[in-house]
Design an enzyme around this catalytic site. Structure first.
Site, PDB file in Angstrom:
ATOM      1  N   ASP A  13     -36.613 -20.885 -18.980  1.00 25.29           N
ATOM      2  CA  ASP A  13     -36.043 -22.219 -19.035  1.00 25.29           C
ATOM      3  C   ASP A  13     -35.122 -22.313 -17.804  1.00 25.29           C
ATOM      4  OD1 ASP A  13     -34.977 -24.678 -20.059  1.00 25.29           O
ATOM      5  OD2 ASP A  13     -33.259 -23.545 -20.806  1.00 25.29           O
ATOM      6  N   ASP A  15     -32.287 -25.094 -17.105  1.00 28.43           N
ATOM      7  CA  ASP A  15     -30.912 -25.504 -17.414  1.00 28.43           C
ATOM      8  C   ASP A  15     -30.324 -24.628 -18.525  1.00 28.43           C
ATOM      9  OD1 ASP A  15     -28.583 -26.903 -17.936  1.00 28.43           O
ATOM     10  OD2 ASP A  15     -29.589 -28.405 -19.155  1.00 28.43           O
ATOM     11  N   ILE A  51     -33.919 -31.414 -24.019  1.00 27.62           N
ATOM     12  CA  ILE A  51     -34.627 -32.628 -24.443  1.00 27.62           C
ATOM     13  C   ILE A  51     -34.957 -33.483 -23.213  1.00 27.62           C
ATOM     14  CG2 ILE A  51     -34.442 -34.702 -25.920  1.00 27.62           C
ATOM     15  CD1 ILE A  51     -34.388 -32.038 -27.515  1.00 27.62           C
ATOM     16  N   ASN A 124     -36.666 -32.761 -12.232  1.00 27.34           N
ATOM     17  CA  ASN A 124     -35.929 -32.378 -11.017  1.00 27.34           C
ATOM     18  C   ASN A 124     -36.000 -30.879 -10.735  1.00 27.34           C
ATOM     19  OD1 ASN A 124     -34.635 -34.979 -10.195  1.00 27.34           O
ATOM     20  ND2 ASN A 124     -33.824 -34.847 -12.281  1.00 27.34           N
ATOM     21  N   ASP A 176     -31.801 -21.241 -23.765  1.00 27.91           N
ATOM     22  CA  ASP A 176     -30.430 -21.399 -24.265  1.00 27.91           C
ATOM     23  C   ASP A 176     -30.345 -22.442 -25.384  1.00 27.91           C
ATOM     24  OD1 ASP A 176     -31.014 -23.543 -22.467  1.00 27.91           O
ATOM     25  OD2 ASP A 176     -28.884 -24.046 -22.532  1.00 27.91           O
TER      26      ASP A 176
HETATM   27  P1  B16 Z   1     -34.534 -34.460 -15.988  1.00 29.07           P
HETATM   28  P2  B16 Z   1     -34.440 -27.493 -19.238  1.00 29.07           P
HETATM   29  C1  B16 Z   1     -33.673 -30.050 -19.460  1.00 29.07           C
HETATM   30  O1  B16 Z   1     -33.808 -28.885 -18.695  1.00 29.07           O
HETATM   31  C2  B16 Z   1     -32.208 -30.298 -19.776  1.00 29.07           C
HETATM   32  O2  B16 Z   1     -31.704 -29.286 -20.617  1.00 29.07           O
HETATM   33  C3  B16 Z   1     -32.056 -31.627 -20.456  1.00 29.07           C
HETATM   34  O3  B16 Z   1     -30.686 -31.890 -20.736  1.00 29.07           O
HETATM   35  C4  B16 Z   1     -32.642 -32.733 -19.557  1.00 29.07           C
HETATM   36  O4  B16 Z   1     -32.533 -33.992 -20.170  1.00 29.07           O
HETATM   37  C5  B16 Z   1     -34.094 -32.384 -19.273  1.00 29.07           C
HETATM   38  O5  B16 Z   1     -34.164 -31.119 -18.656  1.00 29.07           O
HETATM   39  C6  B16 Z   1     -34.779 -33.420 -18.381  1.00 29.07           C
HETATM   40  O6  B16 Z   1     -34.223 -33.382 -17.110  1.00 29.07           O
HETATM   41  O7  B16 Z   1     -33.834 -35.714 -16.356  1.00 29.07           O
HETATM   42  O8  B16 Z   1     -34.007 -33.788 -14.742  1.00 29.07           O
HETATM   43  O9  B16 Z   1     -36.037 -34.621 -15.942  1.00 29.07           O
HETATM   44  O10 B16 Z   1     -33.424 -26.924 -20.188  1.00 29.07           O
HETATM   45  O11 B16 Z   1     -35.787 -27.766 -19.878  1.00 29.07           O
HETATM   46  O12 B16 Z   1     -34.553 -26.709 -17.964  1.00 29.07           O
HETATM   47 MG    MG Z   2     -32.092 -25.098 -21.346  1.00 28.00          MG
END
Ligand code: B16
Ligand code: MG
Length: 224
Positions: A13, A15, A51, A124, A176
């Protein structure tokens, strides 16, 4: 649980595991929450981890009972606005923003010829991985735009194993967030949770923080 010597790859993962972008997501969403009139709380911020963007917006609207006040078009605009705020905040990311211990963990995995793939729902992710200098260490990443369902559905972790050409049993997923642990478990991989042992109680292996995660420590936990 499978034994450590059967493991051939790791699905990460992003984030909360590789870097702490959660604080930037939270800052960017807080602005939107204020705008739509939903009270921002640490619990709400926590529930958005892992999410997807549109699902996060739905949860923010629902938390303030505003879910029926916006058209689909307006929702798309709000999500785009959040992303603009977020992109501004992540501009300053550098390899120094890799969470403690993770750069060494990735190096040790590469040295021992494990395969690595990325299982982030963040659209992103490519730019973040570039800024952290980690793109080359990974054989690939799941493109979240191809997913029918986000975490906790297993799809993303099933695809992360396929990218490495490995059966799920040979993969450890690192997460996480509770939604991510469910996704890993349902994909039939070994789940490694980083953080609070209550929130991550469904994980096969639990570590309190990123620094504690090493190949030796994982092997020790799996071989008993
Ligand atoms: P984006 P992960 C997730 O990352 C984040 O934990 C979550 O808070 C966020 O809304 C989601 O990516 C989408 O991100 O807006 O940049 O497309 O934990 O899957 O790495
Ligand atoms: Mg995460």
């Amino acid at each position: 649980m499978v034994k450590f010597n059967e493991i051939k790859g790791f699905a990460f993962d992003l984030d909360g595991v590789i870097t702490d972008t959660a604080k930037y997501h939270a800052q960017a969403w807080q602005k939107i929450a204020n705008q739509v009139g939903t009270k921002w709380t640490p619990q709400l911020a926590d529930s958005l981890k892992g999410i997807s963007r549109m699902d996060s917006l739905e949860m923010i609207l629902k938390a303030g009972n505003h879910e029926n006040e916006y058209s689909s078009e307006e929702k798309v605009k709000l999500a785009a606005q959040k992303n603009e705020n977020y992109i501004e905040l992540i501009k300053s990311l550098t390899p120094n923003d890799i969470l403690p211990g993770i750069a060494d963990l990735i190096k040790s995995m590469q040295k021992q010829h494990y395969l690595l793939s990325l299982a982030s729902v963040s659209l992103n992710a490519p730019v973040i991985m570039e800024r952290l200098g980690l793109t080359e260490a990974f054989v690939g990443r799941v493109d979240p735009a191809t997913l029918k369902k986000g975490k906790p559905d297993p799809e993303i972790y099933i695809k992360a194993a396929q990218i490495m050409n490995l059966p799920p049993e040979q993969v450890i997923g690192l997460e996480d967030a509770a939604a991510g642990i469910t996704s890993i478990n349902e994909a039939n991989e070994t789940s490694l949770g980083i953080g609070n042992s209550q929130t991550l109680s469904e994980a096969d292996l639990i570590f309190p923080n990123t620094q504690a995660v090493t190949l030796d420590a994982i092997a020790e936990k799996m071989n008993i």
